[in-house]
Design a protein around this motif. Structure first.
Motif, mmCIF file in Angstrom:
data_model
loop_
_atom_site.group_PDB
_atom_site.id
_atom_site.type_symbol
_atom_site.label_atom_id
_atom_site.label_comp_id
_atom_site.label_asym_id
_atom_site.label_seq_id
_atom_site.Cartn_x
_atom_site.Cartn_y
_atom_site.Cartn_z
ATOM 1 N N GLU A 63 -45.468 12.144 12.529
ATOM 2 C CA GLU A 63 -44.081 12.359 12.103
ATOM 3 C C GLU A 63 -43.888 13.770 11.561
ATOM 4 O OE1 GLU A 63 -40.926 10.526 8.828
ATOM 5 O OE2 GLU A 63 -42.864 9.576 9.178
ATOM 6 N N ARG A 64 -44.876 14.236 10.782
ATOM 7 C CA ARG A 64 -44.773 15.588 10.238
ATOM 8 C C ARG A 64 -44.794 16.627 11.352
ATOM 9 N NH1 ARG A 64 -49.332 17.191 6.084
ATOM 10 N NH2 ARG A 64 -50.546 16.652 7.928
ATOM 11 N N ALA A 65 -45.669 16.421 12.344
ATOM 12 C CA ALA A 65 -45.709 17.354 13.478
ATOM 13 C C ALA A 65 -44.388 17.346 14.238
ATOM 14 C CB ALA A 65 -46.863 16.989 14.405
ATOM 15 N N THR A 66 -43.797 16.162 14.384
ATOM 16 C CA THR A 66 -42.515 16.074 15.083
ATOM 17 C C THR A 66 -41.423 16.810 14.322
ATOM 18 O OG1 THR A 66 -43.145 13.927 16.012
ATOM 19 C CG2 THR A 66 -40.792 14.481 16.006
ATOM 20 N N VAL A 67 -41.407 16.639 12.995
ATOM 21 C CA VAL A 67 -40.390 17.312 12.187
ATOM 22 C C VAL A 67 -40.568 18.828 12.250
ATOM 23 C CG1 VAL A 67 -39.519 17.610 9.844
ATOM 24 C CG2 VAL A 67 -40.062 15.330 10.677
ATOM 25 N N ARG A 68 -41.826 19.290 12.188
ATOM 26 C CA ARG A 68 -42.068 20.732 12.284
ATOM 27 C C ARG A 68 -41.639 21.277 13.649
ATOM 28 N NH1 ARG A 68 -48.058 21.605 9.535
ATOM 29 N NH2 ARG A 68 -47.381 21.502 7.364
ATOM 30 N N GLN A 106 -33.185 20.466 9.188
ATOM 31 C CA GLN A 106 -34.546 20.219 9.666
ATOM 32 C C GLN A 106 -35.572 20.632 8.619
ATOM 33 O OE1 GLN A 106 -35.456 18.657 12.328
ATOM 34 N NE2 GLN A 106 -33.505 18.482 13.389
ATOM 35 N N GLN A 107 -35.338 21.745 7.932
ATOM 36 C CA GLN A 107 -36.251 22.162 6.872
ATOM 37 C C GLN A 107 -36.294 21.135 5.743
ATOM 38 O OE1 GLN A 107 -34.941 26.164 5.824
ATOM 39 N NE2 GLN A 107 -36.769 27.013 6.794
ATOM 40 N N ALA A 108 -35.126 20.637 5.353
ATOM 41 C CA ALA A 108 -35.072 19.630 4.296
ATOM 42 C C ALA A 108 -35.786 18.357 4.727
ATOM 43 C CB ALA A 108 -33.621 19.329 3.932
ATOM 44 N N LEU A 109 -35.617 17.993 5.986
ATOM 45 C CA LEU A 109 -36.303 16.807 6.491
ATOM 46 C C LEU A 109 -37.808 16.998 6.469
ATOM 47 C CD1 LEU A 109 -36.002 14.005 7.761
ATOM 48 C CD2 LEU A 109 -35.858 15.115 9.991
ATOM 49 N N LEU A 110 -38.281 18.211 6.764
ATOM 50 C CA LEU A 110 -39.705 18.486 6.713
ATOM 51 C C LEU A 110 -40.238 18.364 5.296
ATOM 52 C CD1 LEU A 110 -42.285 19.426 8.106
ATOM 53 C CD2 LEU A 110 -41.550 21.781 7.758
ATOM 54 N N ALA A 111 -39.488 18.893 4.332
ATOM 55 C CA ALA A 111 -39.913 18.762 2.937
ATOM 56 C C ALA A 111 -39.947 17.298 2.509
ATOM 57 C CB ALA A 111 -38.981 19.568 2.027
ATOM 58 N N THR A 112 -38.930 16.546 2.909
ATOM 59 C CA THR A 112 -38.916 15.113 2.580
ATOM 60 C C THR A 112 -40.074 14.392 3.233
ATOM 61 O OG1 THR A 112 -36.505 15.210 2.433
ATOM 62 C CG2 THR A 112 -37.495 13.034 2.642
ATOM 63 N N ALA A 113 -40.391 14.777 4.467
ATOM 64 C CA ALA A 113 -41.517 14.153 5.155
ATOM 65 C C ALA A 113 -42.825 14.437 4.422
ATOM 66 C CB ALA A 113 -41.599 14.648 6.595
ATOM 67 N N GLY A 114 -42.934 15.631 3.801
ATOM 68 C CA GLY A 114 -44.138 15.931 3.026
ATOM 69 C C GLY A 114 -44.291 15.002 1.838
#
Length: 529
Positions: free
Chosen positions: A397-402, A155-163
């Motif tokens: 999307e970023r809020a969802t990932v966080r 999930q952390q990696a996905l958040l970084a990718t989303a950034g």
């Protein structure tokens, strides 16, 4: 690819070293060592694309080894535990579905219990079940916790990718805004050309028409005026076609400097039979004033072009909070000059409708039933259209990932604790049930006689045996099969009853210690021999 294979080889070598070290100390057979090494090799190769399959292979191997080792003097093998924890982490890191992981864990644990009961038939069921519950608790730390940590890291990696995706999306949106601004500029140029040049060409055509019917001019000059009027009309048509190519976007909303009265006076000076009726003198916003000017200008241009010689009436009135603009032209005196088509392919009226819509108004343009043409616009006096900002899908999307990352962290902590608490309660409840179901009252114990057949003895025995007997501290012949029972409820005694059988006959009965306090014989009850 070479570095990837080298990493796989190094990981396999490290995990295999643990297996070989433990197997050498236990003197395991070679086929068992080779089987463990082969399973580790398959798991290492599958950990990227099919991590759950690789994890299930290693756990299945450990299940078989545990099932055959429990209750024996071989000890508990632990060399595969680091591989299980590592593959559990990789499985969670690779976004393995929760359903697949749960099904795999439940299947492996069920297989462990079934194999333990099938292989060690002489071990009491209660002891096997409690051992299985203990392994279940340990699996929360060895298997579930690494998987949840891997899930959280994913999930952390996905958040970084989303950034980074967000940054790229912003850059693309910026380029699109630049392109749209260019289209708007082209639209403004098109509007200005149509509004100014088209209007002037219409006035030229109108003046040429006036010269065409001037009796003081010679026939040659009137013919030249006719050609001039036709050329102006043709130029207007060509201009409309060019504008149709350039117009792509919203209309310009820059307020005009020329008032409606000045516009009408200029058209009348060019020979157009037009009059203005103004009702009220309310102050208008720049956008509304520009829209009113555009409605009148476009309507006069169409009237002079398509109905030359017809009288035109422009009415600007205020009704409540709206401005009504009506441009009405009578039928043309010469029906041959009448043209029912307004604008070049309707482009003028289409642009006019967009301009009115931009300030929150409405436009209606249609022929009259009695002849002529009418253009009616109704515009709010305050004008302006509130632009609703578009919601950012990337922000959502970023809020969802966080939110998922936070949820993953909470899950990684609470789920093992909750499952451990549930399993602990189940194990404790099972221990209490087994404890109360293994009570052999002193009177029943005293009634048992050596030499009794086992079926007569079992009729007096409770349904279950002790789940924690002191059998490992006692010496007994191999031919004996001993059972242990408690004389009272759990946590209240320091001794137990031992009954041993051989060839279906009770051959020994005694009291054995279960703790540090030496047991005392039960006092004989009255009436007991």
């Amino acid at each position: 690819m070479k570095w990837t294979r080298a990493g796989d080889l190094g990981l396999w070598a490290g995990l295999s070293l643990l297996v070989l070290t433990e197997s050498g100390a236990r003197n395991d057979p070679l086929w068992m060592r080779a089987g463990c090494l082969a399973v580790l090799a398959a798991a290492v190769l599958l950990r990227r694309r099919r991590p759950v399959i690789g994890l299930s292979l290693v756990i299945a191997t450990e299940v078989v080894i545990l099932a055959t080792s429990l209750g024996t003097t071989m000890g508990v093998p632990i060399a595969l535990i680091p591989a299980i924890s590592l593959l559990s982490y990789v499985s969670g890191r690779r976004e393995t579905r929760l359903r697949q992981f749960v099904i795999m864990c439940c299947g492996e644990l069920a297989a462990l219990l079934i194999l333990s009961l099938a292989v060690h038939r002489d071990v009491p069921v209660t002891e096997a079940v409690l051992t299985w519950l203990l392994i279940l608790l340990l699996s929360l730390v060895i298997v579930v916790l690494p998987w949840l940590i891997g899930r959280y890291r994913a999930q952390q990696a996905l958040l970084a990718t989303a950034g980074w995706d967000r940054a790229e999306r912003i850059e693309r949106e910026h380029r699109m805004e630049i392109a749209q601004e260019r289209l708007r500029e082209r639209s403004r140029i098109a509007e200005d050309m149509h509004d100014s040049v088209g209007h002037e060409l219409s006035l030229i055509a109108l003046r040429a028409a006036a010269l065409e019917v001037d009796a003081e001019l010679s026939e040659r000059h009137r013919q030249a005026a006719t050609e001039l009027r036709e050329a102006a009309a043709t130029a207007t048509e060509r201009l409309g076609e060019i504008i149709g190519v350039l117009r792509d976007g919203e209309a310009s909303v820059v307020p005009a400097q020329e008032s409606v009265a000045e516009l009408v006076d200029r058209a009348a000076a060019s020979g157009l039979a037009v009059r203005l009726i103004q009702e009220g003198n309310a102050e208008l916003s720049p956008m509304v004033d520009r829209a009113v000017h555009r409605v009148v200008q476009e309507s006069l241009t169409n009237a002079s072009k398509h109905a030359p010689g017809a009288e035109v009436t422009v009415t600007v009135s205020q009704v409540d909070d709206h401005i009504n603009v009506q441009v009405l032209n009578e039928p043309t005196p010469d029906p041959r000059n009448s043209d029912e088509v307004r604008g070049s392919g309707g482009r003028g009226l289409a642009g006019l409708g967009e301009r009115v819509r931009l300030v929150g108004g409405s436009l209606r343009a249609e022929p009259r039933s009695t002849g002529g043409f009418e253009v009616l616009a109704r515009i709010p006096r305050a004008g302006g259209r509130v632009e609703v900002p578009a919601e950012s899908g990337a922000a959502d999307e970023r809020a969802t990932v966080r939110r998922n990352a936070r949820r993953g962290l909470i899950t990684a902590v609470t789920v093992p604790v909750a499952i451990g608490a549930i399993v602990g309660l189940v194990a404790f409840g099972y221990y209490l049930i087994a404890g109360y179901s293994s009570i052999l009252r002193p009177a029943e114990y005293d009634a048992l006689q050596l030499g009794q057949p086992i079926d007569q003895v079992e009729s007096r025995l409770p349904a279950m045996q002790m789940v924690d007997p002191p059998s490992d501290r006692l010496q007994q012949p191999k031919e004996w099969s001993c059972r242990f029972y408690r004389p009272d409820v759990p946590f209240s005694i320091t001794y137990a009853y031992r009954l041993c059988f051989q060839n279906g006959v009770l051959v020994a009965k005694d009291i054995v210690a279960t703790g540090s306090v030496r047991p005392e014989p039960e006092p004989a009850e009255e009436g007991t021999p």
